[in-house]
Design a protein around this motif. Structure first.
Motif, PDB file in Angstrom:
ATOM      1  N   ARG A  78     -44.935 -50.079  40.074  1.00 45.00           N
ATOM      2  CA  ARG A  78     -44.333 -51.027  39.137  1.00 45.00           C
ATOM      3  C   ARG A  78     -43.669 -50.354  37.928  1.00 45.00           C
ATOM      4  NH1 ARG A  78     -45.179 -56.492  38.880  1.00 45.00           N
ATOM      5  NH2 ARG A  78     -46.922 -56.264  40.345  1.00 45.00           N
ATOM      6  N   PRO A  79     -44.278 -49.325  37.306  1.00 44.97           N
ATOM      7  CA  PRO A  79     -43.608 -48.714  36.141  1.00 44.97           C
ATOM      8  C   PRO A  79     -42.234 -48.146  36.443  1.00 44.97           C
ATOM      9  CG  PRO A  79     -45.915 -48.069  36.226  1.00 44.97           C
ATOM     10  CD  PRO A  79     -45.620 -48.764  37.526  1.00 44.97           C
ATOM     11  N   LEU A  80     -42.004 -47.744  37.683  1.00 44.28           N
ATOM     12  CA  LEU A  80     -40.694 -47.225  38.062  1.00 44.28           C
ATOM     13  C   LEU A  80     -39.777 -48.323  38.578  1.00 44.28           C
ATOM     14  CD1 LEU A  80     -38.605 -45.063  38.753  1.00 44.28           C
ATOM     15  CD2 LEU A  80     -39.838 -44.657  40.897  1.00 44.28           C
ATOM     16  N   LEU A  81     -40.276 -49.141  39.495  1.00 41.25           N
ATOM     17  CA  LEU A  81     -39.407 -50.084  40.197  1.00 41.25           C
ATOM     18  C   LEU A  81     -39.199 -51.393  39.458  1.00 41.25           C
ATOM     19  CD1 LEU A  81     -40.671 -49.618  43.865  1.00 41.25           C
ATOM     20  CD2 LEU A  81     -38.950 -48.306  42.602  1.00 41.25           C
ATOM     21  N   LEU A 180     -49.422 -42.145  38.221  1.00 37.14           N
ATOM     22  CA  LEU A 180     -50.641 -42.931  38.014  1.00 37.14           C
ATOM     23  C   LEU A 180     -50.827 -43.287  36.545  1.00 37.14           C
ATOM     24  CD1 LEU A 180     -53.279 -44.081  39.247  1.00 37.14           C
ATOM     25  CD2 LEU A 180     -54.313 -41.835  38.872  1.00 37.14           C
ATOM     26  N   GLY A 181     -50.551 -42.347  35.655  1.00 30.36           N
ATOM     27  CA  GLY A 181     -50.785 -42.579  34.232  1.00 30.36           C
ATOM     28  C   GLY A 181     -49.658 -43.284  33.512  1.00 30.36           C
ATOM     29  N   SER A 182     -48.509 -43.461  34.186  1.00 28.84           N
ATOM     30  CA  SER A 182     -47.336 -44.028  33.510  1.00 28.84           C
ATOM     31  C   SER A 182     -47.527 -45.476  33.113  1.00 28.84           C
ATOM     32  CB  SER A 182     -46.106 -43.900  34.405  1.00 28.84           C
ATOM     33  OG  SER A 182     -46.276 -44.634  35.607  1.00 28.84           O
ATOM     34  N   ARG A 183     -48.535 -46.144  33.659  1.00 29.11           N
ATOM     35  CA  ARG A 183     -48.765 -47.549  33.333  1.00 29.11           C
ATOM     36  C   ARG A 183     -49.580 -47.729  32.056  1.00 29.11           C
ATOM     37  NH1 ARG A 183     -53.811 -49.502  35.549  1.00 29.11           N
ATOM     38  NH2 ARG A 183     -52.863 -51.488  36.125  1.00 29.11           N
ATOM     39  N   TYR A 184     -50.130 -46.637  31.518  1.00 21.91           N
ATOM     40  CA  TYR A 184     -51.012 -46.741  30.349  1.00 21.91           C
ATOM     41  C   TYR A 184     -50.214 -46.488  29.061  1.00 21.91           C
ATOM     42  CZ  TYR A 184     -54.690 -46.489  33.847  1.00 21.91           C
ATOM     43  OH  TYR A 184     -55.496 -46.731  34.931  1.00 21.91           O
ATOM     44  N   PRO A 185     -50.134 -47.484  28.155  1.00 21.51           N
ATOM     45  CA  PRO A 185     -49.344 -47.322  26.923  1.00 21.51           C
ATOM     46  C   PRO A 185     -49.759 -46.114  26.097  1.00 21.51           C
ATOM     47  CG  PRO A 185     -49.933 -49.623  27.252  1.00 21.51           C
ATOM     48  CD  PRO A 185     -50.693 -48.841  28.288  1.00 21.51           C
ATOM     49  N   ALA A 186     -51.048 -45.776  26.103  1.00 14.91           N
ATOM     50  CA  ALA A 186     -51.522 -44.670  25.270  1.00 14.91           C
ATOM     51  C   ALA A 186     -50.931 -43.328  25.688  1.00 14.91           C
ATOM     52  CB  ALA A 186     -53.049 -44.600  25.331  1.00 14.91           C
ATOM     53  N   LEU A 187     -50.455 -43.235  26.924  1.00 14.49           N
ATOM     54  CA  LEU A 187     -49.912 -41.966  27.421  1.00 14.49           C
ATOM     55  C   LEU A 187     -48.387 -41.894  27.335  1.00 14.49           C
ATOM     56  CD1 LEU A 187     -52.073 -41.497  30.655  1.00 14.49           C
ATOM     57  CD2 LEU A 187     -52.384 -40.350  28.447  1.00 14.49           C
ATOM     58  N   GLN A 188     -47.745 -42.998  27.009  1.00 15.63           N
ATOM     59  CA  GLN A 188     -46.292 -43.059  27.157  1.00 15.63           C
ATOM     60  C   GLN A 188     -45.530 -42.194  26.165  1.00 15.63           C
ATOM     61  OE1 GLN A 188     -45.043 -47.166  27.343  1.00 15.63           O
ATOM     62  NE2 GLN A 188     -46.310 -47.596  29.128  1.00 15.63           N
ATOM     63  N   ASN A 189     -46.190 -41.703  25.114  1.00 15.81           N
ATOM     64  CA  ASN A 189     -45.535 -40.802  24.162  1.00 15.81           C
ATOM     65  C   ASN A 189     -46.076 -39.389  24.242  1.00 15.81           C
ATOM     66  OD1 ASN A 189     -43.711 -42.672  22.906  1.00 15.81           O
ATOM     67  ND2 ASN A 189     -45.488 -43.598  21.896  1.00 15.81           N
ATOM     68  N   ARG A 190     -46.649 -39.069  25.421  1.00 17.31           N
ATOM     69  CA  ARG A 190     -47.249 -37.754  25.589  1.00 17.31           C
ATOM     70  C   ARG A 190     -46.700 -37.038  26.820  1.00 17.31           C
ATOM     71  NH1 ARG A 190     -52.235 -37.354  22.758  1.00 17.31           N
ATOM     72  NH2 ARG A 190     -52.856 -39.332  21.788  1.00 17.31           N
ATOM     73  N   GLY A 191     -46.411 -35.758  26.666  1.00 14.83           N
ATOM     74  CA  GLY A 191     -46.129 -34.849  27.762  1.00 14.83           C
ATOM     75  C   GLY A 191     -45.280 -35.410  28.888  1.00 14.83           C
ATOM     76  N   PRO A 192     -45.768 -35.305  30.125  1.00 18.78           N
ATOM     77  CA  PRO A 192     -44.966 -35.723  31.282  1.00 18.78           C
ATOM     78  C   PRO A 192     -44.681 -37.213  31.308  1.00 18.78           C
ATOM     79  CG  PRO A 192     -47.224 -35.228  31.949  1.00 18.78           C
ATOM     80  CD  PRO A 192     -47.081 -34.761  30.527  1.00 18.78           C
ATOM     81  N   TRP A 193     -45.570 -38.017  30.712  1.00 21.20           N
ATOM     82  CA  TRP A 193     -45.341 -39.465  30.698  1.00 21.20           C
ATOM     83  C   TRP A 193     -44.194 -39.815  29.749  1.00 21.20           C
ATOM     84  CZ3 TRP A 193     -50.232 -37.218  30.336  1.00 21.20           C
ATOM     85  CH2 TRP A 193     -50.969 -37.292  31.520  1.00 21.20           C
ATOM     86  N   LYS A 194     -44.093 -39.113  28.643  1.00 21.44           N
ATOM     87  CA  LYS A 194     -42.971 -39.315  27.731  1.00 21.44           C
ATOM     88  C   LYS A 194     -41.664 -38.961  28.426  1.00 21.44           C
ATOM     89  CE  LYS A 194     -41.291 -38.053  23.119  1.00 21.44           C
ATOM     90  NZ  LYS A 194     -41.595 -37.283  21.876  1.00 21.44           N
ATOM     91  N   ARG A 246     -31.253 -54.657  38.330  1.00 19.26           N
ATOM     92  CA  ARG A 246     -31.731 -53.306  38.019  1.00 19.26           C
ATOM     93  C   ARG A 246     -32.895 -52.923  38.909  1.00 19.26           C
ATOM     94  NH1 ARG A 246     -36.697 -50.969  37.247  1.00 19.26           N
ATOM     95  NH2 ARG A 246     -36.459 -49.012  36.114  1.00 19.26           N
ATOM     96  N   ASP A 247     -33.878 -53.823  39.071  1.00 20.34           N
ATOM     97  CA  ASP A 247     -35.080 -53.504  39.849  1.00 20.34           C
ATOM     98  C   ASP A 247     -34.750 -53.262  41.318  1.00 20.34           C
ATOM     99  OD1 ASP A 247     -36.375 -53.846  37.483  1.00 20.34           O
ATOM    100  OD2 ASP A 247     -37.511 -55.630  38.077  1.00 20.34           O
ATOM    101  N   GLN A 248     -33.863 -54.069  41.887  1.00 14.27           N
ATOM    102  CA  GLN A 248     -33.489 -53.855  43.295  1.00 14.27           C
ATOM    103  C   GLN A 248     -32.689 -52.564  43.455  1.00 14.27           C
ATOM    104  OE1 GLN A 248     -35.177 -55.597  45.083  1.00 14.27           O
ATOM    105  NE2 GLN A 248     -35.528 -57.459  43.911  1.00 14.27           N
ATOM    106  N   LEU A 249     -31.822 -52.269  42.500  1.00 14.82           N
ATOM    107  CA  LEU A 249     -31.028 -51.049  42.590  1.00 14.82           C
ATOM    108  C   LEU A 249     -31.901 -49.805  42.501  1.00 14.82           C
ATOM    109  CD1 LEU A 249     -27.965 -52.023  40.355  1.00 14.82           C
ATOM    110  CD2 LEU A 249     -28.076 -51.984  42.856  1.00 14.82           C
ATOM    111  N   VAL A 250     -32.843 -49.783  41.556  1.00 13.93           N
ATOM    112  CA  VAL A 250     -33.748 -48.634  41.440  1.00 13.93           C
ATOM    113  C   VAL A 250     -34.553 -48.466  42.725  1.00 13.93           C
ATOM    114  CG1 VAL A 250     -35.776 -47.725  40.256  1.00 13.93           C
ATOM    115  CG2 VAL A 250     -33.906 -48.694  38.936  1.00 13.93           C
ATOM    116  N   THR A 251     -35.015 -49.571  43.283  1.00 16.41           N
ATOM    117  CA  THR A 251     -35.791 -49.505  44.519  1.00 16.41           C
ATOM    118  C   THR A 251     -34.977 -48.870  45.634  1.00 16.41           C
ATOM    119  OG1 THR A 251     -37.039 -51.481  43.902  1.00 16.41           O
ATOM    120  CG2 THR A 251     -37.021 -50.877  46.240  1.00 16.41           C
ATOM    121  N   LEU A 252     -33.743 -49.329  45.807  1.00 17.22           N
ATOM    122  CA  LEU A 252     -32.911 -48.791  46.879  1.00 17.22           C
ATOM    123  C   LEU A 252     -32.520 -47.345  46.616  1.00 17.22           C
ATOM    124  CD1 LEU A 252     -30.627 -51.892  47.485  1.00 17.22           C
ATOM    125  CD2 LEU A 252     -32.469 -51.076  48.960  1.00 17.22           C
TER     126      LEU A 252
END
Length: 426
Positions: A78-81, A180-194, A246-252
């Motif tokens: 979900r965080p990506l698509l 896996l961690g991209s769904r957690y708001p606390a990680l969204q401004n850190r390292g690979p999640w940012k 946008r969501d359908q385009l990213v999925t495809l």
């Protein structure tokens, strides 16, 4: 209630599933048999019941989509698509999205794409120098990104396609733990999640600009998927909002290039390792035998799993495979285990001919899922793969470097060659 399975804590099972899936699943099946239960942490299932027998696979794929939700069980994506993706939604919303997307993947539509795919592949492959080493995963990603950019967005200008490539590559080449961690708001401004959220924002900006440009100039009239989706308002379906588009385009874009590039790189690795199979495939390429080249793609998807399994979430209490399971259980048809069953594949070798001699039984080959949720791009992926193999094998002989490794790793949710599948080309 649930079939037996490992007694490790849920977090330990999740980490093994994410980081060493094939080893973990193979060892678990060896100990517990054809059906077993894993305990996981969100967004994975708290109870994931894994099935591998063909009759159980058939039972799951034949079940009503109101009883088994696929979208709900794909929450990790979900965080990506996005919320409206055809892979995330269920029932009426999913049926609407699928209905709008299907015209782009019918037989006549596929036939219309083939020449374009051959031209793109030829342009890339003709740059390969005899005697050089090509990292085939990177090369196939470049080809499939160009193809899917033109098919989905109608972007034929190489300069515009170059803007799409970098964020798509970075988003799809993320580690499973990052996803896996991209769904957690606390990680969204850190390292690979940012970095993940920054790349997603860059991709979104590109796509919304394409949507606005197309909308400003009038609804799309071309054969690309975006044009088809934007003209949906002329049918009985409600037009998609920019967010839904946008969501359908990213999925495809994501699903349409990542899995095919992985399958192609595995296929090239196996052909480079086996001169006999390579010779058969080259003859097919020279003769225009697309059926055999599609069989090579099918065997690559069997021999090296690209997606580990297909999951469904029970919306009510059900009996599956003789097991009484409560609502909210997630069941999985394990692709990586089903493709290793000795009853289905007694010769554990790379042999594309099995897909032409009738020896592959129903519900034993599962890379595109099954039932009403079978991947709508299955035919496109096989056609594209065959076209790319044709252009490569018509021009080059392949062999393996001494240091080539058959091992794989999981990027995002796909299984790819850990060393990028280098091949020597002549």
């Amino acid at each position: 209630m649930y079939p037996p399975g490992p007694r490790l804590p849920a977090i330990a099972q999740t980490m093994r599933y994410v980081q060493a899936r094939e080893r973990f699943m193979t060892a678990t099946a060896r100990r517990y048999g054809d059906t077993f239960t894993l305990r996981m942490v969100p967004p994975y299932a708290r109870h994931l019941v894994v099935f591998t027998r063909p009759e159980h696979v058939r039972e799951i794929f034949a079940a009503s989509p109101t009883d088994l939700h696929a979208g709900e069980s794909n929450g990790i994506l979900r965080p990506l698509l996005g919320d409206h993706s055809v892979l995330i939604t269920d029932e009426a919303e999913h049926a609407r999205a699928r209905r709008l997307l299907m015209p782009a993947f019918t037989g006549p539509a596929l036939a219309g794409y083939r020449t374009m795919i051959e031209q793109i592949a030829a342009t890339h492959v003709e740059t390969w120098q005899a005697g050089s080493t090509v990292r085939s995963l990177d090369a196939m990603t470049g080809i499939t990104l160009d193809v899917i950019g033109e098919v989905v967005l109608g972007v034929a200008d190489p300069r515009r396609r170059e803007l799409l490539g970098p964020p798509m590559r970075r988003i799809t080449d993320i580690a499973p733990l990052t996803l896996l961690g991209s769904r957690y708001p606390a990680l969204q401004n850190r390292g690979p999640w940012k970095r993940f959220h920054r790349d997603r924002a860059s991709l979104d900006s590109y796509l919304y600009a394409e949507i606005e440009q197309r909308d400003t100039g009038g609804n799309g009239t071309g054969a690309d998927v975006l044009s088809r989706l934007m003209s949906a308002g002329n049918s009985n379906d409600t037009p998609l909002t920019p967010g839904e588009l946008r969501d359908q385009l990213v999925t495809l874009l994501a699903a349409g290039h990542e899995t095919t590039s992985a399958a192609l790189s595995w296929a090239l690795r196996e052909l480079a390792a086996d001169p006999v199979q390579q010779d058969l495939a080259r003859r097919a390429a020279l003769d225009g035998d697309t059926g055999y080249l599609e069989a090579v793609m099918k065997e690559a998807l069997r021999y090296h799993w690209v997606i580990g399994g297909v999951v469904r979430k029970l919306t009510r209490d059900m009996t599956i495979g003789g097991h009484d399971l409560p609502a909210d259980t997630v069941v999985a048809t394990s692709i990586l285990l089903a493709h290793k069953r000795p009853e289905a594949y007694p010769d554990a070798v790379f042999r594309p001919g099995r897909f032409l001699d009738g020896s592959v039984a129903p519900n034993t080959w599962l890379p595109f899922g099954g039932g009403v949720r079978r991947c709508i791009g299955a035919g496109f992926a096989l056609m594209e793969g065959a076209a790319v193999l044709q252009e490569i094998l018509r021009r080059h002989a392949l062999s393996l470097p001494a240091a080539a490794s058959p091992r794989g790793r999981v990027r995002n949710i796909t299984h790819v060659p850990s060393d990028g599948a280098p091949i020597l080309v002549d």
